[in-house]
Design a protein around this motif. Structure first.
Motif, PDB file in Angstrom:
ATOM      1  N   UNK A 114       4.436 -28.906  42.066  1.00 27.98           N
ATOM      2  CA  UNK A 114       3.933 -28.754  40.728  1.00 27.98           C
ATOM      3  C   UNK A 114       4.401 -30.059  39.794  1.00 27.98           C
TER       4      UNK A 114
ATOM      5  N   UNK B 198       2.350 -32.939  40.925  1.00 20.58           N
ATOM      6  CA  UNK B 198       1.192 -32.827  40.256  1.00 20.58           C
ATOM      7  C   UNK B 198       1.168 -33.338  38.711  1.00 20.58           C
TER       8      UNK B 198
ATOM      9  N   UNK C 136       2.000 -40.562  48.496  1.00 17.23           N
ATOM     10  CA  UNK C 136       2.479 -40.587  49.890  1.00 17.23           C
ATOM     11  C   UNK C 136       3.742 -40.408  50.283  1.00 17.23           C
ATOM     12  N   UNK C 137       4.771 -41.134  49.557  1.00 18.14           N
ATOM     13  CA  UNK C 137       6.181 -41.136  49.759  1.00 18.14           C
ATOM     14  C   UNK C 137       6.551 -39.680  49.161  1.00 18.14           C
TER      15      UNK C 137
ATOM     16  N   UNK D  14       4.979 -36.754  48.956  1.00 21.25           N
ATOM     17  CA  UNK D  14       4.798 -35.887  49.949  1.00 21.25           C
ATOM     18  C   UNK D  14       5.441 -35.821  51.330  1.00 21.25           C
ATOM     19  N   UNK D  15       5.754 -37.131  51.747  1.00 20.46           N
ATOM     20  CA  UNK D  15       6.604 -37.158  52.840  1.00 20.46           C
ATOM     21  C   UNK D  15       7.877 -36.414  52.480  1.00 20.46           C
TER      22      UNK D  15
ATOM     23  N   UNK E 133       9.957 -33.037  54.287  1.00 15.76           N
ATOM     24  CA  UNK E 133      11.031 -33.238  54.708  1.00 15.76           C
ATOM     25  C   UNK E 133      12.134 -32.238  54.170  1.00 15.76           C
TER      26      UNK E 133
ATOM     27  N   UNK F 111      11.163 -29.489  52.586  1.00 16.60           N
ATOM     28  CA  UNK F 111      10.943 -28.145  53.249  1.00 16.60           C
ATOM     29  C   UNK F 111      11.318 -27.826  54.562  1.00 16.60           C
TER      30      UNK F 111
ATOM     31  N   UNK G 254      -0.402 -23.006  44.180  1.00 13.51           N
ATOM     32  CA  UNK G 254      -0.563 -24.681  44.059  1.00 13.51           C
ATOM     33  C   UNK G 254      -2.007 -25.059  44.577  1.00 13.51           C
TER      34      UNK G 254
ATOM     35  N   UNK H 241      -4.278 -27.257  42.107  1.00 19.55           N
ATOM     36  CA  UNK H 241      -5.143 -28.315  42.675  1.00 19.55           C
ATOM     37  C   UNK H 241      -6.505 -28.220  42.278  1.00 19.55           C
TER      38      UNK H 241
ATOM     39  N   UNK I  67      -6.212 -38.545  46.939  1.00 22.23           N
ATOM     40  CA  UNK I  67      -5.041 -38.061  46.860  1.00 22.23           C
ATOM     41  C   UNK I  67      -5.115 -36.499  46.816  1.00 22.23           C
ATOM     42  N   UNK I  68      -6.221 -36.034  46.231  1.00 18.40           N
ATOM     43  CA  UNK I  68      -5.955 -34.477  46.380  1.00 18.40           C
ATOM     44  C   UNK I  68      -6.270 -33.949  47.906  1.00 18.40           C
TER      45      UNK I  68
ATOM     46  N   UNK J 134      -4.609 -35.551  50.172  1.00 18.28           N
ATOM     47  CA  UNK J 134      -3.123 -35.491  50.706  1.00 18.28           C
ATOM     48  C   UNK J 134      -2.564 -34.239  50.331  1.00 18.28           C
ATOM     49  N   UNK J 135      -2.638 -33.828  49.017  1.00 21.38           N
ATOM     50  CA  UNK J 135      -2.106 -32.771  48.431  1.00 21.38           C
ATOM     51  C   UNK J 135      -2.508 -31.591  49.121  1.00 21.38           C
TER      52      UNK J 135
ATOM     53  N   UNK K 239      -0.851 -31.168  52.715  1.00 18.16           N
ATOM     54  CA  UNK K 239       0.698 -30.886  52.684  1.00 18.16           C
ATOM     55  C   UNK K 239       0.743 -29.436  52.140  1.00 18.16           C
ATOM     56  N   UNK K 240      -0.173 -28.886  51.348  1.00 11.66           N
ATOM     57  CA  UNK K 240       0.249 -27.678  51.129  1.00 11.66           C
ATOM     58  C   UNK K 240      -0.453 -26.598  52.161  1.00 11.66           C
TER      59      UNK K 240
ATOM     60  N   UNK L  40       0.150 -27.560  55.459  1.00 10.30           N
ATOM     61  CA  UNK L  40       1.210 -27.797  56.374  1.00 10.30           C
ATOM     62  C   UNK L  40       2.317 -26.969  55.921  1.00 10.30           C
ATOM     63  N   UNK L  41       2.673 -26.789  54.781  1.00 10.42           N
ATOM     64  CA  UNK L  41       3.720 -25.890  54.502  1.00 10.42           C
ATOM     65  C   UNK L  41       3.574 -24.609  54.481  1.00 10.42           C
TER      66      UNK L  41
ATOM     67  N   UNK M  26       6.474 -43.664  54.115  1.00 12.96           N
ATOM     68  CA  UNK M  26       5.810 -42.179  54.397  1.00 12.96           C
ATOM     69  C   UNK M  26       5.855 -42.064  55.779  1.00 12.96           C
TER      70      UNK M  26
ATOM     71  N   UNK N 107       8.731 -39.132  56.842  1.00 14.00           N
ATOM     72  CA  UNK N 107       7.853 -37.870  57.073  1.00 14.00           C
ATOM     73  C   UNK N 107       8.041 -37.523  58.651  1.00 14.00           C
TER      74      UNK N 107
END
Lengths: 103, 176
Positions: free
Chosen positions: A33, A36, A77-78, A80-81, A85, A87, B25, B29, B63-64, B66-67, B70-71, B73-74, B155, B159
């Motif tokens: 968040x 965001x 990108x950085x 989120x990487x 990591x 997490x 999340x 989004x 970009x969304x 990408x978000x 990641x969500x 993946x988590x 990244x 990552x």
């Protein structure tokens, strides 16, 4: 049809969006968040640039918006990487669990 | 034409407020995508169609995504299905749907009315932006390319999921 939105209203909207982004960074504890909310702040600054550029009829505002877009893409990108990591190492996205980093 | 701007600004502010107050999340989004779309309508009203297209394509498109990845993946786990079932309630998606319907009604009105003009008289189209981007701001483009390259490399380096942990005791705890 000479109806122009006054510059003050657009800058007021950009300022409100920026304040909301700052509030989101402050009040949330989840890192996703906070990222965001940083996006919201970048959008607000981009809106201010585009509004100023269109007010004087110059393309510089949109050029700066393109640069803001490129910067936001690299930052996301950085970021989120880093979130992935964090997490994997802490099993949590709460920033209160990251106090051991002593940042 | 003023009322279009004020409605769009209202949609932007409400959806941004929803972004910073949601607990889930994915809901945040959804509202952020609505906020980006309404901001692109504002760019279009300001006489910047190139910026409006970039806002939709790059922000709301790339970009969304990408978000969302990641969500996804988590949230891998056995409670994902239960969460997914809870996320699909109508009261979850009725908010973004109403706001985007307002945006669509505005766009339909703007396209269909013949007397619709920009709020600011002069339109800065993509050609002038490109000329300004690749002549006086060429060094900025080069720097942005270097920044994107650094972002990609950073990244990919950050990552990657290392199997080695920080300490051997931590590794034993993870095995157990």
């Amino acid at each position: 049809m000479k109806t122009e939105i006054s510059m003050e209203m657009i800058l007021l909207l950009a300022a409100l969006l920026f304040v909301m982004g700052i509030a989101g960074v402050i009040i949330r504890k989840n890192i996703i968040f906070m990222l965001l909310s940083i996006e919201v702040m970048l959008n607000a600054s981009g809106l201010a640039f585009v509004a100023a550029g269109s007010h004087w009829g110059q393309p510089d505002g949109q050029v700066m918006f393109v640069f803001i877009l490129a910067m936001a893409a690299a930052e996301v990108s950085v970021g989120l990487a880093l979130i992935l990591q964090i997490y994997h190492q802490h099993k949590s996205l709460d920033i209160d669990n990251l106090k051991e980093m002593k940042g | 034409m003023d009322i279009i701007f004020y409605i769009t600004a209202f949609v932007t502010l409400v959806s941004t407020l929803m972004v910073i107050t949601r607990h889930n999340p994915v809901h945040a989004l959804l509202y952020l995508v609505i906020s980006l779309l309404s901001l692109s309508v504002i760019f279009f009203l300001l006489g910047a169609p190139f910026a409006a297209m970039l806002e939709i394509i790059i922000y709301a498109g790339a970009i969304m995504v990408l978000f969302i990845f990641v969500i996804m993946l988590l949230n891998l786990g056995k409670e994902t299905a239960i969460q997914e079932k809870e996320w699909l309630k109508p009261k979850v998606w009725i908010g973004p749907t109403v706001l985007s319907a307002i945006l669509f009604a505005e766009l339909f009105y703007l396209i269909s009315s013949p007397s619709a003009t920009y709020l600011v008289q002069q339109t800065v189209d993509a050609k002038t932006v490109a000329i300004s981007l690749f002549r006086p701001y060429l060094i900025g483009v080069e720097l942005a390319a270097m920044l994107l390259m650094a972002g990609v490399v950073g990244a990919a380096h950050i990552g990657q999921h290392k199997k080695t942990t920080l300490h051997r005791f931590l590794k034993e705890e993870e095995v157990l």
